[in-house]
Design an enzyme around this catalytic site. Structure first.
Site, PDB file in Angstrom:
ATOM      1  N   CYS A 149     -40.023  83.290 107.484  1.00 43.99           N
ATOM      2  CA  CYS A 149     -40.264  83.140 106.066  1.00 43.99           C
ATOM      3  C   CYS A 149     -39.406  84.085 105.325  1.00 43.99           C
ATOM      4  O   CYS A 149     -38.180  83.932 105.251  1.00 43.99           O
ATOM      5  CB  CYS A 149     -41.668  83.040 105.865  1.00 43.99           C
ATOM      6  SG  CYS A 149     -42.223  82.462 104.131  1.00 43.99           S
ATOM      7  N   HIS A 153     -43.488  78.548 109.248  1.00 44.73           N
ATOM      8  CA  HIS A 153     -44.215  79.593 110.080  1.00 44.73           C
ATOM      9  C   HIS A 153     -44.653  78.958 111.387  1.00 44.73           C
ATOM     10  O   HIS A 153     -45.571  78.310 111.420  1.00 44.73           O
ATOM     11  CB  HIS A 153     -45.582  79.810 109.374  1.00 44.73           C
ATOM     12  CG  HIS A 153     -45.473  80.619 108.020  1.00 44.73           C
ATOM     13  ND1 HIS A 153     -45.487  82.045 108.031  1.00 44.73           N
ATOM     14  CD2 HIS A 153     -44.999  80.197 106.792  1.00 44.73           C
ATOM     15  CE1 HIS A 153     -45.348  82.486 106.828  1.00 44.73           C
ATOM     16  NE2 HIS A 153     -45.065  81.484 106.053  1.00 44.73           N
ATOM     17  N   GLU A 192     -46.086  80.434 113.578  1.00 48.06           N
ATOM     18  CA  GLU A 192     -47.612  80.995 113.855  1.00 48.06           C
ATOM     19  C   GLU A 192     -48.564  79.985 113.453  1.00 48.06           C
ATOM     20  O   GLU A 192     -49.813  80.311 113.703  1.00 48.06           O
ATOM     21  CB  GLU A 192     -47.712  82.441 113.836  1.00 48.06           C
ATOM     22  CG  GLU A 192     -47.827  82.629 112.194  1.00 48.06           C
ATOM     23  CD  GLU A 192     -46.573  82.797 111.357  1.00 48.06           C
ATOM     24  OE1 GLU A 192     -46.614  83.114 110.325  1.00 48.06           O
ATOM     25  OE2 GLU A 192     -45.656  82.521 111.830  1.00 48.06           O
TER      26      GLU A 192
END
Length: 214
Positions: free
Chosen positions: A82, A196, A198
């Protein structure tokens, strides 16, 4: 798969989800506030959320800008996430003109507020969107996205996005309101995602696993 990754903590982002994701795929995670530790890591991850100016200011004040450059020059695998991707570029236009780290040539520009048909679209770009090959039709073989099927949906939260000068640096795009937005880059040992991993479920975990294999 490599066993250890170092995540930079420069005080401007929540590292917990990134650390948990790497731990989930069996990686030993070291979160560091020490630039010397970052510069000598086996593999380095720089996440980021929020405003570009605040993030890059914190990186510089804590001495991580030189550490990141030293690490990158050593050829070891690097991953930005990001704002951690955006900071790699020359400059950002978010709330004025702000210099980045200059590791990759290009600028960070606003996600268009209008679709290509002229209709208003929501900014920030939030939610799931599919990954597609860039206009260069760059192959994902041997890259961070080698195990990622084309059109796989991943999770985005951003109002600005990088525009690399060299189109061959672009690894993947997403399409938002008809506009192509750079979703991932890879150049030599430098890899980065606007999305992202994650927060992108099993597909995102596969991206992290692939990073550990690079």
């Amino acid at each position: 798969m490599a066993a250890k990754v170092t995540i930079v903590d420069y005080g401007m982002c929540n590292l917990l989800n990134v650390a948990r994701a790497f731990t989930h795929v069996g990686v030993d995670v070291d979160v560091t506030e020490n630039p010397a530790t970052a510069a000598t890591a086996e593999r380095l991850v720089v996440p980021g959320v929020g405003a570009f100016e605040d993030s890059v200011k914190a990186v510089r004040e804590k001495g991580f800008d030189d550490a990141i450059r030293r690490f990158q020059s050593g050829g070891r695998p690097f991953l930005g996430i990001c704002v951690g991707m955006q900071m790699l570029f020359d400059a950002s236009e978010e709330f004025g003109e702000h210099a980045g780290l200059g590791i990759l040539a290009g600028r960070v520009k606003a996600v268009p507020a209008l679709k290509t048909d002229g209709e208003t679209q929501r900014v920030p770009h939030i939610g799931w969107n599919g990954l597609t090959a860039p206009e260069t039709d760059r192959s994902w073989n041997g890259t961070l996205l080698e195990t990622t099927p084309v059109n796989s949906a991943v999770y985005f939260v951003h109002s600005f996005a990088a525009v690399p000068n060299d189109p061959n640096v672009r690894l993947a795009d997403c399409v938002y309101g008809g506009h192509r937005i750079c979703a991932a880059v890879q150049h030599e040992n430098v890899m980065a995602t606007q999305f992202h991993p994650e927060r992108s479920g099993e597909l995102g975990l596969d991206v992290l696993r692939r990073f550990m294999q690079m």
